[in-house]
Design an enzyme around this catalytic site. Structure first.
Site, PDB file in Angstrom:
ATOM      1  N   ASP A   1       5.188   4.754   7.763  1.00 43.39           N
ATOM      2  CA  ASP A   1       4.007   4.387   8.535  1.00 43.39           C
ATOM      3  C   ASP A   1       4.432   3.416   9.630  1.00 43.39           C
ATOM      4  OD1 ASP A   1       1.331   4.701   8.903  1.00 43.39           O
ATOM      5  OD2 ASP A   1       0.712   3.545   7.135  1.00 43.39           O
TER       6      ASP A   1
ATOM      7  N   GLU B   1      -1.457   5.947  13.855  1.00 43.04           N
ATOM      8  CA  GLU B   1      -2.920   6.051  13.814  1.00 43.04           C
ATOM      9  C   GLU B   1      -3.506   6.323  15.197  1.00 43.04           C
ATOM     10  OE1 GLU B   1      -4.601   2.562  11.974  1.00 43.04           O
ATOM     11  OE2 GLU B   1      -3.447   2.841  10.133  1.00 43.04           O
TER      12      GLU B   1
ATOM     13  N   ASP C   1       1.558   1.307   5.593  1.00 45.57           N
ATOM     14  CA  ASP C   1       1.461  -0.103   5.983  1.00 45.57           C
ATOM     15  C   ASP C   1       0.419  -0.813   5.120  1.00 45.57           C
ATOM     16  OD1 ASP C   1      -0.814   0.939   7.099  1.00 45.57           O
ATOM     17  OD2 ASP C   1      -0.488   0.126   9.115  1.00 45.57           O
ATOM     18  N   SER C   2      -0.210  -0.064   4.198  1.00 49.27           N
ATOM     19  CA  SER C   2      -1.024  -0.686   3.146  1.00 49.27           C
ATOM     20  C   SER C   2      -0.154  -1.649   2.341  1.00 49.27           C
ATOM     21  CB  SER C   2      -1.636   0.381   2.225  1.00 49.27           C
ATOM     22  OG  SER C   2      -0.639   1.303   1.810  1.00 49.27           O
TER      23      SER C   2
ATOM     24  N   GLU D   1      -9.038   9.848   7.001  1.00 53.47           N
ATOM     25  CA  GLU D   1      -9.441   8.760   6.098  1.00 53.47           C
ATOM     26  C   GLU D   1     -10.923   8.446   6.284  1.00 53.47           C
ATOM     27  OE1 GLU D   1      -6.887   5.336   5.967  1.00 53.47           O
ATOM     28  OE2 GLU D   1      -8.304   4.202   4.728  1.00 53.47           O
TER      29      GLU D   1
ATOM     30  N   LYS E   1       4.334   8.256  10.712  1.00 53.43           N
ATOM     31  CA  LYS E   1       2.876   8.403  10.866  1.00 53.43           C
ATOM     32  C   LYS E   1       2.375   7.325  11.805  1.00 53.43           C
ATOM     33  CE  LYS E   1      -0.309   7.087   7.551  1.00 53.43           C
ATOM     34  NZ  LYS E   1      -1.180   6.145   8.298  1.00 53.43           N
TER      35      LYS E   1
HETATM   36  O1  KIV Z   1      -1.076   2.713   4.742  1.00 54.73           O
HETATM   37  C1  KIV Z   1      -1.522   3.573   3.976  1.00 54.73           C
HETATM   38  O2  KIV Z   1      -1.370   3.512   2.758  1.00 54.73           O
HETATM   39  C2  KIV Z   1      -2.249   4.704   4.566  1.00 54.73           C
HETATM   40  C3  KIV Z   1      -2.996   5.602   3.653  1.00 54.73           C
HETATM   41  C4  KIV Z   1      -4.222   4.937   3.207  1.00 54.73           C
HETATM   42  C5  KIV Z   1      -3.258   6.921   4.268  1.00 54.73           C
HETATM   43  O3  KIV Z   1      -2.253   4.838   5.763  1.00 54.73           O
END
Ligand code: KIV
Length: 291
Positions: free
Chosen positions: A90, A122, A50-51, A189, A120
């Protein structure tokens, strides 16, 4: 002769790599070229992070606004382009916090509509039952603790986590709880190296570090950060392996200059016409539409 696409890296292989002491390499990607480059480079896992909110979708300094629909498009694009790497989607903020049912429904969308191999999410604590529910639905799940960008405001900003002994013990407990809940992998992280080391040694599932030192079972970096495509301040844990924004700017400036001064396109970029056809064309066009 056709070349068959590479077979998908089997998920149990990730835990086997940990046991053999072989590092797992993960990178983020959000589009077809990124996925293909990662595949060609022999990367094991691609995280459609989600980056994306910050590095491709233009949300300033936060991952919170990115939506399910946006993440589904990016994940589908990457999954279509990547054969061997395991593709992790994510789950965006809001797609799993409300209830286990919501979390399972959205995780299923990533697998069914977008072709993700894993999802994934969090956090630990209340998120443990989300992980359990998604795993019970048959979807391999990646946990993420330490600095969790979706809740960075509650953590006091983008800061290293687990710096005090108490906070570090809390992270070890969270890691063990996520493994017990059924997570197959854990992203750590921005946590101190000794804490990541302790977690990595205690878990049977692999840990993937980002700003968590060298002793995790694998590493992940954001594609745009490692390639020098992101601008502005970068966290200490990023290593730049290229400076592509400089190369792209130089190339675009050269293109603009050549279009403006008439150097581009040259004869080598244009299509010629057979001399006879050209002569016939000139006669025909002046008859058909006299000037
Ligand atoms: O969203 C992302 O790119 C991440 C990584 C930084 C692990 O969660």
């Amino acid at each position: 002769m056709s070349t068959l696409p590479a077979a998908k890296l089997p998920l149990p292989e990730l835990a086997a790599m940990k046991r053999r002491g072989e590092k797992i390499v993960m990178v983020t990607a959000y589009d077809m070229p990124g996925a293909r480059f990662a595949e060609d480079a022999g990367i094991d896992m691609i995280l459609v992070g989600d980056s994306a909110a910050m590095v491709v979708l233009g949300y300033e300094g936060t991952t919170v606004p990115v939506t399910m629909e946006e993440m589904l498009i990016l994940t589908r694009t990457v999954a279509r382009a990547a054969y061997r790497p395991v593709v992790v989607a994510d789950m965006p903020f809001g797609s799993y916090q409300v209830s286990d049912e919501d979390a399972v429904r959205n995780a299923i969308r990533f697998v069914k509509e977008a072709g993700a191999d894993m999802v994934k999410l969090e956090g630990a604590g209340p998120m443990l039952s989300r992980v359990r529910a998604i795993v019970d639905a048959g979807i391999p799940t990646v946990g993420h603790i330490g600095l969790t960008p979706q809740t960075a405001t509650a953590l006091g900003g983008f800061r290293t986590q687990g710096k005090s002994a108490d906070a570090a013990v809390g992270l070890v407990e969270d890691a063990l709880a996520l493994q017990a809940a059924g997570a197959s992998l854990l992203v750590l992280e921005a946590v101190p190296g000794p804490v990541a080391r302790e977690i990595t040694q205690r878990l049977t599932i692999p840990t993937i570090g980002i700003g968590a030192g060298a002793e995790c079972d694998g590493q992940v970096l954001v594609y745009h950060d490692l390639l020098g495509l992101s601008e502005g301040h970068l966290p200490r844990f990023v290593k730049r392996y290229a400076n592509l924004s400089r190369d792209i700017r130089d190339a675009l400036e050269a293109y603009a200059a050549e279009v403006r001064d008439g150097t581009f396109p040259g004869p080598e970029h244009a299509y010629a016409m057979d001399a006879e056809e050209r002569a016939a064309f000139e006669v025909a066009v002046s008859r058909a539409t006299p000037r």
